[in-house]
Motif scaffolding. Sequence first.
Motif, short mmCIF file in Angstrom:
data_model
loop_
_atom_site.label_atom_id
_atom_site.label_comp_id
_atom_site.label_asym_id
_atom_site.label_seq_id
_atom_site.Cartn_x
_atom_site.Cartn_y
_atom_site.Cartn_z
N UNK A 184 0.84 -1.23 0.03
CA UNK A 184 -0.08 0.07 -0.14
C UNK A 184 0.77 1.16 0.06
N UNK A 185 1.71 1.31 -0.87
CA UNK A 185 2.59 2.67 -1.05
C UNK A 185 1.66 3.77 -1.71
N UNK A 186 1.72 4.85 -1.45
CA UNK A 186 0.78 5.83 -1.99
C UNK A 186 1.38 6.44 -3.16
N UNK A 187 2.69 6.38 -3.59
CA UNK A 187 3.32 6.60 -4.92
C UNK A 187 4.28 5.81 -5.08
N UNK A 188 4.44 5.24 -6.28
CA UNK A 188 5.38 4.25 -6.89
C UNK A 188 5.73 4.78 -8.40
N UNK A 189 7.03 5.09 -8.71
CA UNK A 189 7.25 5.49 -10.07
C UNK A 189 8.70 4.91 -10.11
N UNK A 190 8.76 4.53 -11.61
CA UNK A 190 10.03 3.82 -11.87
C UNK A 190 9.82 2.92 -13.23
N UNK A 191 10.26 1.60 -13.40
CA UNK A 191 10.19 0.80 -14.28
C UNK A 191 9.55 -0.44 -13.76
N UNK A 192 9.43 -1.42 -14.91
CA UNK A 192 8.91 -2.87 -14.51
C UNK A 192 7.44 -3.09 -14.51
N UNK A 193 6.86 -2.59 -15.46
CA UNK A 193 5.30 -2.95 -15.71
C UNK A 193 5.12 -4.44 -15.68
N UNK A 194 6.01 -5.06 -16.57
CA UNK A 194 5.88 -6.54 -16.81
C UNK A 194 5.33 -7.30 -15.56
N UNK A 195 5.78 -7.07 -14.54
CA UNK A 195 5.62 -7.67 -13.26
C UNK A 195 4.45 -7.59 -12.56
N UNK A 196 3.53 -6.79 -13.22
CA UNK A 196 2.15 -6.27 -12.83
C UNK A 196 1.13 -7.41 -13.46
N UNK A 197 1.64 -7.91 -14.59
CA UNK A 197 0.59 -8.38 -15.50
C UNK A 197 0.81 -10.13 -15.83
N UNK A 198 -0.09 -10.69 -15.99
CA UNK A 198 -0.01 -12.35 -15.99
C UNK A 198 0.82 -12.54 -17.56
N UNK A 199 1.37 -13.69 -17.71
CA UNK A 199 2.02 -14.06 -18.68
C UNK A 199 0.80 -14.42 -19.97
N UNK A 200 1.37 -13.83 -21.14
CA UNK A 200 0.09 -13.97 -22.34
C UNK A 200 -0.72 -12.94 -22.33
N UNK A 201 -0.62 -11.76 -21.31
CA UNK A 201 -1.49 -10.51 -21.48
C UNK A 201 -0.42 -9.41 -22.01
N UNK A 202 -1.31 -8.53 -22.66
CA UNK A 202 -0.42 -7.50 -23.12
C UNK A 202 -0.93 -6.07 -22.50
N UNK A 203 -0.19 -5.05 -22.54
CA UNK A 203 -0.62 -3.78 -22.06
C UNK A 203 -0.26 -2.88 -23.05
N UNK A 204 -1.14 -2.20 -23.57
CA UNK A 204 -1.05 -1.05 -24.62
C UNK A 204 -0.86 0.14 -23.96
N UNK A 205 0.37 0.89 -24.22
CA UNK A 205 0.71 2.09 -23.50
C UNK A 205 -0.08 3.37 -24.24
N UNK A 206 -0.06 4.44 -23.55
CA UNK A 206 -0.70 5.51 -24.00
C UNK A 206 0.02 6.11 -25.44
N UNK A 207 1.17 5.82 -25.59
CA UNK A 207 2.18 6.15 -26.68
C UNK A 207 2.21 4.82 -27.72
N UNK A 208 1.43 3.93 -27.45
CA UNK A 208 1.43 2.92 -28.50
C UNK A 208 2.19 1.55 -28.37
N UNK A 209 3.16 1.59 -27.52
CA UNK A 209 3.97 0.48 -27.23
C UNK A 209 3.18 -0.72 -26.35
N UNK A 210 3.66 -1.94 -26.74
CA UNK A 210 2.92 -3.29 -26.04
C UNK A 210 3.86 -3.81 -25.21
N UNK A 211 3.57 -3.87 -23.91
CA UNK A 211 4.36 -4.47 -22.70
C UNK A 211 3.60 -5.92 -22.47
#
Length: 574
Positions: A184-211
């Motif tokens: 329950x951190x209030x602010x977290x800023x950095x890298x590593x979004x892939x570790x939020x998501x299950x294998x096989x799922x893609x996240x599309x960023x606001x600038x069009x990249x797929x993670x």
Amino acid sequence: MFERMRKNATAVAVSTCLTLVATSAFAGWDYDHPRNNARSGNLKNAIIMIPDGCNEAIQTLARWYKGDSLHVDLMQPGTVKTHMANSVIAGSAAAGTSVATGHKTTVRFLGVGPRENDLLTALEPTAAPYAPIANIMEAAQREGKSVGLVATSRITHATPAAFGVHIHNRGWDNEIMEHLVYNNFDVVLGGGARHLLPQGELYTTAFGAEWAGSRADGENLMDELLERGYQFVDNKDDLWSISSGKVWGLFNASHMQPDIDREYFAPTEPSLAEMTAKAIEILSQNPKGFVLMVEGSQVDWAGHNNDPIYMVTDFLAFDEAVGVAKEFAKNDRKTLVMAYPDHNTGGMTIGHYTTAVGYTATKVEDLIDPLKGMTTTANGVIARMYDGSDFALAQSVRDNWSIELSDEDIAEIRALQPSVGLSYALARTVSKNHTVIGWTTHGHTGETVPLWMVGTPAPSRVIDNTELAYIAANAIGVDLDRTTQELFVDLDEVTSNYTIDTRDPANPVVMVGGAALPVSKDYMIKNNEIIQLPGLTVYAPVTGKVYVSRQAIKELDLNKKRGQRGVFPAMVVR
């Protein structure tokens, strides 16, 4: 009756807390250690800033390169010992744990006590093996303060993780991310979004990249964050539009780009100073105060790489973030700013064995001019090669570093490449043959490191890195040892009538007192009701122990059931 119950509960609490031996790094009582001379300070906030992997050598080089004083130059100086429980040369996880919790631990361990079979001679551990120990973020949360993490690495990397997790292997990024989300951190800023998501799922960023996701446990922690009311952003423009509330900003699937490379390879990423400013803006809205940890993560990687332009520009980016923190502290007048490396990396020197000029004739131009012609890191030079040939290497070095590689340079680089890789070989060879900057290793080194402070006087002696946690905690009036006692009670000391359901090995659940406590999460399920807890349920797989909060014990009504210990032996459901 109620008085007797109160006394019994107190006895249980005393018997279940970890034995946190008050010592210095070695045996004996240290009367000057902040833990033993604790006084609640009158400061409200603490900003802890770590330029990972460096010492005064990069501070000196950065000053010459900038041509002016640094922000850290104008802070009160001190000196810090960095060894860890099992080596005189520290790793980042153990070093981060020392400065976050006030306890030495073993290489790769995060927020847990050290193993006992390879301790340094004369070192007495101050926490039980593999047992969780509270960090300053958890102690601050207990007092109603807001907490935040900022890094240019994956947020699951060793140093930021040390301020938020209790895991004995820094390589378990997915498990680390779970701890961070549920802490329950209030602010977290950095890298590593892939570790939020299950294998096989893609996240599309606001600038069009797929993670692509990397989690093997099937959990979607990004959805969990959104359900908990967090705002999630993936680029600097969206970050800058947020002015309040809880936020996670992850700007790369893995690590963020080096500061000097960002404009070429990741222009959507914010700088470290920008992330620091936004974190302070949001966290400072809490009238009870905040604790923020800011890491210049890649100063360390530059040292590993023996890459002088990478190291000096990332240190200067860190120094700009220090300037942001100092400006806030100057105006706020209730904030401690502490900056210190966790260890040194690379053993950089100004001057080396093959320096072309005599060392007493070294001019500023000899030091700085080779760096001024560099516009990207060694990794950036390689990324801009059009193929893998010697000609392409020489062309990219010419275009990006303004250096003409000789045939001998290229031969030396290629000879080193099989053992250390092309990037390390390039930076090491160019440093030796074209600069006055030397290196002693591609690893860490074990000397003391500098401390820079604003808000309270720096210690007037060499201190151990464990003392830094207590200096910060005392300054803002939070209690690390009490927080450990409140959040991490050894369940075996209360009852043996529990099981660990591992039928889903990636998501074990502690079954006790008619309730289910998912491991690495901050809640229990009892009578079909979700009960929020003040901390994580922690399972230590090496010892088989489970740790829960006093609040969990109260909710489970376990204090009155201690007499059942041994009647229903704990077992693992498989």
